[in-house]
Scaffold this active site. Structure first.
Site, short mmCIF file in Angstrom:
data_model
loop_
_atom_site.label_atom_id
_atom_site.label_comp_id
_atom_site.label_asym_id
_atom_site.label_seq_id
_atom_site.Cartn_x
_atom_site.Cartn_y
_atom_site.Cartn_z
N ARG A 73 0.99 -1.18 -0.62
CA ARG A 73 -0.54 0.01 -0.28
C ARG A 73 0.69 1.00 -0.47
NH1 ARG A 73 -3.78 2.45 4.23
NH2 ARG A 73 -5.26 3.67 3.09
N HIS A 77 0.34 4.42 -2.49
CA HIS A 77 0.61 5.73 -1.71
C HIS A 77 1.33 6.67 -2.10
CE1 HIS A 77 -2.97 5.37 1.35
NE2 HIS A 77 -3.38 4.48 0.44
N ASN A 108 -2.92 8.11 5.87
CA ASN A 108 -1.93 7.47 6.21
C ASN A 108 -2.36 6.16 6.99
OD1 ASN A 108 -2.22 7.72 8.84
ND2 ASN A 108 -0.50 9.35 8.99
C1 HEM Z 1 -8.63 1.83 -5.80
C2 HEM Z 1 -8.34 2.31 -5.08
C3 HEM Z 1 -8.20 2.88 -3.49
C4 HEM Z 1 -8.90 2.41 -2.24
C5 HEM Z 1 -10.62 3.49 -2.68
C6 HEM Z 1 -8.40 2.06 -1.71
C7 HEM Z 1 -8.62 2.38 -0.14
C8 HEM Z 1 -8.25 1.77 1.26
C9 HEM Z 1 -8.44 1.62 2.90
C10 HEM Z 1 -8.80 3.01 2.62
C11 HEM Z 1 -7.45 0.85 3.48
C12 HEM Z 1 -8.10 0.41 4.72
C13 HEM Z 1 -6.48 1.51 5.63
C14 HEM Z 1 -7.37 1.58 7.13
O1 HEM Z 1 -8.60 1.43 7.28
O2 HEM Z 1 -6.59 0.61 7.56
C15 HEM Z 1 -7.37 0.18 2.42
C16 HEM Z 1 -5.93 -0.86 2.21
C17 HEM Z 1 -5.07 -1.54 1.08
N1 HEM Z 1 -5.28 -0.81 -0.08
FE1 HEM Z 1 -6.35 0.28 -0.61
N2 HEM Z 1 -7.26 1.13 -1.65
C18 HEM Z 1 -7.18 1.48 -2.82
C19 HEM Z 1 -6.71 1.14 -4.16
C20 HEM Z 1 -5.36 -0.09 -3.64
C21 HEM Z 1 -4.03 -0.39 -4.79
C22 HEM Z 1 -3.72 0.81 -6.01
C23 HEM Z 1 -3.41 -0.90 -4.09
C24 HEM Z 1 -1.68 -1.54 -4.08
C25 HEM Z 1 -1.21 -1.96 -5.39
C26 HEM Z 1 -3.78 -1.13 -2.20
C27 HEM Z 1 -3.34 -1.82 -1.34
C28 HEM Z 1 -4.05 -1.77 -0.19
C29 HEM Z 1 -3.05 -2.80 0.34
C30 HEM Z 1 -2.54 -4.16 0.73
C31 HEM Z 1 -4.03 -1.70 2.07
C32 HEM Z 1 -3.81 -3.06 3.32
C33 HEM Z 1 -3.04 -2.51 4.52
C34 HEM Z 1 -2.40 -2.93 5.45
O3 HEM Z 1 -3.18 -4.09 5.41
O4 HEM Z 1 -1.91 -2.42 6.20
N3 HEM Z 1 -5.16 -0.85 -2.24
N4 HEM Z 1 -6.97 0.48 0.84
C1 NAG Z 2 -1.45 9.66 10.49
O1 NAG Z 2 -1.87 11.03 10.46
C2 NAG Z 2 -2.79 10.98 11.19
C3 NAG Z 2 -3.91 12.43 11.70
O2 NAG Z 2 -3.60 13.18 10.49
C4 NAG Z 2 -2.14 11.74 12.73
O3 NAG Z 2 -2.42 11.59 13.90
C5 NAG Z 2 -1.18 10.08 12.98
O4 NAG Z 2 0.11 10.16 13.82
C6 NAG Z 2 -0.29 10.01 11.11
N1 NAG Z 2 0.04 9.01 11.06
C7 NAG Z 2 1.75 8.45 11.09
C8 NAG Z 2 2.75 7.75 11.16
O5 NAG Z 2 2.64 9.28 10.39
#
Ligand code: HEM
Ligand code: NAG
Ligand code: NAG
Ligand code: NAG
Ligand code: NAG
Ligand code: NAG
Ligand code: NAG
Ligand code: NAG
Ligand code: NAG
Length: 341
Positions: A73, A77, A108
């Site tokens: 991810r 980003h 983030n």
């Molecule tokens: C299509 C648009 C996308 C949206 C709206 C999106 C949104 C999100 C959100 C909201 C999360 C969870 C964050 C959280 O609640 O902790 C997430 C997790 C993740 N995203 Fe996406 N994402 C998108 C595309 C992608 C792409 C292009 C990749 C990589 C190629 C990706 C890889 C991941 C991975 C691996 C996680 C899991 C992270 C973890 O377990 O710490 N995402 N994504």
């Molecule tokens: C991610 O963003 C939140 C909200 O702005 C902040 O409080 C937090 O410290 C940030 N995390 C890191 C790893 O910088």
């Protein structure tokens, strides 16, 4: 007359020269603007770099398996804000033009692994100081992390340079949110030169990792402001999530596996869930609201995993080329969290 003739001749030859010069210049311009990544960019300057990175990932991810998803991810980003230039790694410091950087911006949430990248960088710096960019390290680590989860490998051409600017607001403006519908997703990806095929394939990254309740709480509790749930979410699944996971709206601590059952294995199950209306985010469900995207998902699910794997690799390679800094642009950071000066 003779003089005029001569003048015309001189003019003529000057024109020819000019055209020649313009031609040569435009050749340079083409070479310059096409300054591109290269497979094995570090083959001479740091021949062991890619191997050292791969070894570190293979050795350490098994001890901290949740990092694989976080590091994948991170690459996404990074690439979506100012291109793949490691701007996501920059810390807030007194000399940054921006007093709040990407890594402190709300998208983030669950972006982790900064220490992991710092450790990789330290190893590579010890081998060849000042040569390998943090941006390339992120791209290589993301690929190697996917391999460790059982996913595909792909070619990661290198030569990215590190940026000097990180701005939290730009992160908010460029990273698609979990509540995005299909048209907002396609616009967000198109802004980065990525099409609907890429959108569907790259969303497949959600086959690994987790999401926090806050990223989808609205789908469970108050979708349109009348205490309802998202009609695109399977209601049995929604009820389970309310009962066992996100028991109160906007729980910021609890998280859910995006691909329950195989959230640490890179496979086709994410797409199967999406077709069953069990994708966790609105953005996942949105992929089924467009008939072309949905047809593509059906084809991926019905194909052998190798079909998805190969195409995912190509899409990752394409994402890794978004808005590059190469050649003499940017710098090679000494420490990934800090610009050199
Ligand atoms: C299509 C648009 C996308 C949206 C709206 C999106 C949104 C999100 C959100 C909201 C999360 C969870 C964050 C959280 O609640 O902790 C997430 C997790 C993740 N995203 Fe996406 N994402 C998108 C595309 C992608 C792409 C292009 C990749 C990589 C190629 C990706 C890889 C991941 C991975 C691996 C996680 C899991 C992270 C973890 O377990 O710490 N995402 N994504
Ligand atoms: C991610 O963003 C939140 C909200 O702005 C902040 O409080 C937090 O410290 C940030 N995390 C890191 C790893 O910088
Ligand atoms: C960057 O910030 C993180 C979190 O605040 C901190 O742990 C790390 O030491 C900082 N890195 C540098 C090089 O200052
Ligand atoms: C950060 O980005 C925003 C949005 O593009 C811009 O308005 C702001 O001026 C930038 N901040 C700095 C310090 O450059
Ligand atoms: C960052 O800069 C903006 C604009 O100069 C200012 O309003 C804000 O208070 C600053 N934030 C911090 C944390 O210093
Ligand atoms: C997608 O969301 C945007 C912003 O909320 C909205 O303006 C647009 O109408 C939505 N598109 C569709 C097709 O629902
Ligand atoms: C998206 O781009 C890839 C090449 O990068 C191409 O193979 C694919 O057909 C394109 N998809 C669409 C829907 O245009
Ligand atoms: C749902 O949202 C509406 C509008 O924001 C609000 O008035 C209402 O109190 C909310 N209901 C619940 C159960 O949170
Ligand atoms: C949950 O967060 C959303 C978005 O910040 C907000 O609109 C909503 O009112 C919050 N709901 C509750 C119950 O706090």
């Amino acid at each position: 007359m003779a003089e005029e003739e001569q003048n015309r001749l001189i003019m003529g030859s000057t024109m020819v020269q000019l055209i020649g010069v313009i031609g040569i210049l435009s050749c340079f311009a083409v070479v310059f603007t096409q300054a591109q990544l290269q497979t094995g960019f570090y083959d001479h300057s740091c021949p062991k770099a890619e191997k050292l990175i791969m070894q570190f990932v293979h050795e350490h991810i098994p001890n901290a398996p949740s990092l694989a998803a976080a590091l994948l991810r991170m690459h996404f980003h990074d690439c979506f804000v100012r291109g793949c230039d490691a701007s996501i790694l920059l810390n807030v410091t007194s000399t940054n033009p921006s007093n709040s950087t990407e890594r402190t911006s709300p998208p983030n949430l669950s972006v982790r692994g900064f220490d992991f990248i710092d450790r990789v960088k330290a190893i590579v710096e010890a081998e060849c100081p000042g040569v390998v960019s943090c941006a390339d390290i992120i791209a290589l680590v993301a690929r190697d992390s996917v391999v460790v989860t059982g996913g595909p490998s792909w070619s990661v051409p290198t030569g990215r340079r590190d940026g000097k600017i990180s701005n939290a607001t730009e992160s908010l403006l460029n990273i698609p949110g979990p509540n995005f519908n299909f048209s907002r997703l396609t616009t967000s990806f198109a802004n980065k030169g990525l099409n609907i095929t890429d959108l569907v394939l790259l969303s497949g990254a959600h086959t690994i990792g987790i999401g926090h309740c806050t990223s989808f709480s609205n789908r469970l509790y108050n979708f349109t402001g009348v205490g309802d749930e998202d009609p695109l979410l399977d209601s049995e699944y929604a009820a389970n999530l309310r009962k066992f996971k996100c028991t109160v709206p906007n729980d910021t601590v609890t998280f859910v596996e995006m691909d329950p059952g195989s959230f640490r294995t890179f496979d086709l199950d994410y797409y199967k869930l999406v077709l069953k209306r069990r994708g966790l985010f609105q953005s996942d469900a949105a992929l089924t609201t467009d008939s072309n995207a949905k047809d593509f998902i059906v084809r991926l699910v019905n194909g052998p995993p190798s079909l998805f794997f190969k195409a995912f690799g190509h899409a990752m390679e394409k994402m890794g080329r978004v808005d590059l800094k190469t050649g003499t642009q940017g710098e090679i950071r000494k420490q990934c969290a800090l610009t050199n000066n």
